[in-house]
Write a protein that holds these residues in place. Structure first.
Motif, short mmCIF file in Angstrom:
data_model
loop_
_atom_site.label_atom_id
_atom_site.label_comp_id
_atom_site.label_asym_id
_atom_site.label_seq_id
_atom_site.Cartn_x
_atom_site.Cartn_y
_atom_site.Cartn_z
N VAL A 96 43.02 -82.80 -67.21
CA VAL A 96 41.89 -81.94 -67.54
C VAL A 96 41.16 -81.52 -66.27
O VAL A 96 40.77 -80.36 -66.11
CB VAL A 96 40.92 -82.64 -68.52
N ALA A 97 40.97 -82.47 -65.35
CA ALA A 97 40.28 -82.16 -64.10
C ALA A 97 41.02 -81.09 -63.31
O ALA A 97 40.41 -80.22 -62.68
CB ALA A 97 40.13 -83.43 -63.26
N ASP B 3 34.20 -79.25 -72.50
CA ASP B 3 34.49 -78.08 -73.34
C ASP B 3 35.67 -78.44 -74.24
O ASP B 3 36.81 -78.04 -73.99
CB ASP B 3 34.82 -76.87 -72.47
N PRO B 4 35.41 -79.21 -75.31
CA PRO B 4 36.50 -79.70 -76.16
C PRO B 4 37.38 -78.60 -76.73
O PRO B 4 38.62 -78.73 -76.73
CB PRO B 4 35.76 -80.45 -77.27
N ALA B 5 36.77 -77.52 -77.21
CA ALA B 5 37.56 -76.44 -77.82
C ALA B 5 38.51 -75.81 -76.81
O ALA B 5 39.68 -75.56 -77.10
CB ALA B 5 36.62 -75.39 -78.41
N ALA B 6 38.01 -75.56 -75.61
CA ALA B 6 38.85 -74.95 -74.57
C ALA B 6 39.95 -75.91 -74.13
O ALA B 6 41.07 -75.49 -73.80
CB ALA B 6 38.00 -74.53 -73.39
N THR B 7 39.66 -77.21 -74.10
CA THR B 7 40.67 -78.20 -73.71
C THR B 7 41.82 -78.22 -74.70
O THR B 7 42.99 -78.24 -74.31
CB THR B 7 40.03 -79.60 -73.61
N LEU B 8 41.47 -78.23 -75.99
CA LEU B 8 42.52 -78.21 -77.01
C LEU B 8 43.32 -76.92 -76.95
O LEU B 8 44.55 -76.92 -77.11
CB LEU B 8 41.90 -78.39 -78.40
N LEU B 9 42.64 -75.81 -76.70
CA LEU B 9 43.32 -74.52 -76.62
C LEU B 9 44.25 -74.47 -75.42
O LEU B 9 45.36 -73.92 -75.49
CB LEU B 9 42.31 -73.39 -76.54
N SER B 10 43.82 -75.07 -74.30
CA SER B 10 44.65 -75.04 -73.10
C SER B 10 45.95 -75.81 -73.28
O SER B 10 46.93 -75.57 -72.58
CB SER B 10 43.87 -75.61 -71.91
N GLU B 11 45.95 -76.77 -74.21
CA GLU B 11 47.17 -77.54 -74.48
C GLU B 11 48.00 -76.89 -75.58
O GLU B 11 49.19 -77.20 -75.74
CB GLU B 11 46.80 -78.98 -74.87
N VAL C 127 39.38 -85.30 -74.68
CA VAL C 127 38.86 -84.02 -75.16
C VAL C 127 37.33 -84.01 -75.13
O VAL C 127 36.70 -83.10 -74.59
CB VAL C 127 39.37 -83.72 -76.59
N ASP C 128 36.71 -85.04 -75.71
CA ASP C 128 35.26 -85.05 -75.88
C ASP C 128 34.52 -85.14 -74.54
O ASP C 128 33.38 -84.67 -74.41
CB ASP C 128 34.84 -86.21 -76.78
N GLY D 101 33.20 -76.23 -63.27
CA GLY D 101 33.33 -77.26 -64.29
C GLY D 101 33.93 -76.78 -65.59
O GLY D 101 34.21 -77.59 -66.48
N LYS D 102 34.17 -75.48 -65.75
CA LYS D 102 34.75 -74.96 -66.97
C LYS D 102 36.28 -75.05 -66.92
O LYS D 102 36.87 -75.11 -65.84
CB LYS D 102 34.31 -73.51 -67.20
N ILE D 103 36.90 -75.04 -68.10
CA ILE D 103 38.36 -75.08 -68.16
C ILE D 103 38.93 -73.81 -67.54
O ILE D 103 38.55 -72.69 -67.93
CB ILE D 103 38.85 -75.23 -69.61
N ALA D 104 39.79 -73.96 -66.57
CA ALA D 104 40.36 -72.81 -65.88
C ALA D 104 41.37 -72.08 -66.76
O ALA D 104 42.02 -72.68 -67.61
CB ALA D 104 41.05 -73.27 -64.59
N LYS D 105 41.48 -70.78 -66.56
CA LYS D 105 42.52 -70.02 -67.22
C LYS D 105 43.84 -70.32 -66.52
O LYS D 105 43.98 -70.08 -65.31
CB LYS D 105 42.22 -68.52 -67.15
N ILE D 106 44.79 -70.84 -67.25
CA ILE D 106 46.04 -71.31 -66.66
C ILE D 106 47.04 -70.16 -66.56
O ILE D 106 47.26 -69.43 -67.53
CB ILE D 106 46.65 -72.45 -67.49
N VAL D 107 47.61 -69.98 -65.39
CA VAL D 107 48.68 -69.01 -65.22
C VAL D 107 49.98 -69.68 -65.65
O VAL D 107 50.44 -70.61 -64.98
CB VAL D 107 48.77 -68.52 -63.76
#
Length: 296
Positions: free
Chosen positions: A14-15, A105-113, A100-101, A22-28
């Motif tokens: 996640v890090a 940003d739990p929602a973005a973390t789940l979405l990134s996976e 996740v918690d 500190g926000k979830i990065a957009k993954i290429v």
């Protein structure tokens, strides 16, 4: 402990996915294959549960040249049934609730996976579309290559499927194929089980109590179920063709290379392209060399 991150999303993962703010990065998604194969493939509902029965005309009746006061022979056509089955492609990722918690940003973390699982399943399906063999993997569906696995070495016979298989005469270790597929309801199409939904289904199962991999006990995890029931039906073998044994190294070295233009012209004259939407499918390196050969 060193293998934990192999199958499970960790806080360290996640890090790595966070921007400096500190926000979830957009993954290429560098692992994504831009094949676009499934964009052209039509889907039809199977007519017999998870199987699809296709009745193929294998013989036509002839007429009778009748003379005066002569009789007419009774005639009939002959048919054969072919059964195609669907396979069940599924994934069940589970992420520790604290990962996740505590991500911010739990929602973005789940979405990134979610995205890599969707892409991974798409690539699994594309691989099975070409190389699936129920004799080796009965839980999958029969792909294209096992159906068009032989090419004619003698007199062509346009009543058999190997009539639509040409060879590039390559003998190297990096051989590949070029395919011409006519997608259509009476040609070649994908299947989904009768009464089910077409496409990949995703269900959020919420928090689940999971057994730890190291047998130390149980833990809570967010679970998501991905499911794709799918198969392949070729209603008319004349709708598909293959150029096999194309040596990529020889193509790029332009030494004893297969003549792609001539082979593709020959195949296009054999494949029934008027039954739907014809699409050429090939490796990107082959596509590059095709354009180069077309210049000469």
């Amino acid at each position: 402990m060193s293998t934990l991150g192999t199958y499970n999303l960790t806080l360290a993962d996640v890090a790595k996915r966070k921007d400096p703010d500190g926000k979830i990065a957009k993954i290429v998604e560098l692992l994504n294959d831009d094949h676009q194969i499934l964009e052209y493939a039509g889907f039809q509902e199977a007519n017999d549960g998870t199987n699809n029965k296709t009745t193929i005309r294998t013989g036509l009746p002839g007429g009778t040249w009748r003379k005066l006061y002569g009789g007419i022979q009774s005639t009939k056509s002959s048919t054969q049934q072919v059964v195609d089955s669907c396979g069940m492609l599924e994934a069940l990722p589970m992420i520790d609730v604290d990962v996740v918690d505590k991500s911010g940003d739990p929602a973005a973390t789940l979405l990134s996976e979610s995205q890599p699982h969707l892409e991974g399943m798409k690539q699994d399906l594309e691989s099975t579309l070409f190389y699936g063999d129920t004799a080796l993997y009965p839980e999958r569906f029969m792909g294209l290559a096992p159906r068009y696995d032989a090419y004619l070495r003698a007199t062509p016979d346009d009543t058999k499927s190997d009539y639509n298989v040409l060879t590039g005469a390559g003998a190297g270790s990096d051989n590949t194929s070029v395919w011409l597929i006519t997608w259509g309801p009476n040609a070649c199409h994908m299947l989904y089980p009768k009464g089910s939904k077409a496409g990949l289904m995703q269900e959020n199962l919420g928090k689940q109590l999971i057994d730890a991999a190291d047998s130390s006990g149980k833990f809570l995890a967010y679970a998501t179920h991905y499911k794709w029931d799918v198969g392949l039906c070729i209603r008319d073998w004349r709708a598909v063709g293959r150029i096999c044994n194309i040596d990529i190294s020889n193509l790029e070295a332009e030494s004893s290379a297969a003549d792609l233009v001539k082979l593709m012209i020959r195949l296009s004259e054999r494949v029934r392209t008027n039954m739907g939407r014809p699409v050429w499918v090939m490796h990107e390196r082959v596509k590059t060399m095709l354009r180069i050969q077309a210049l000469s």
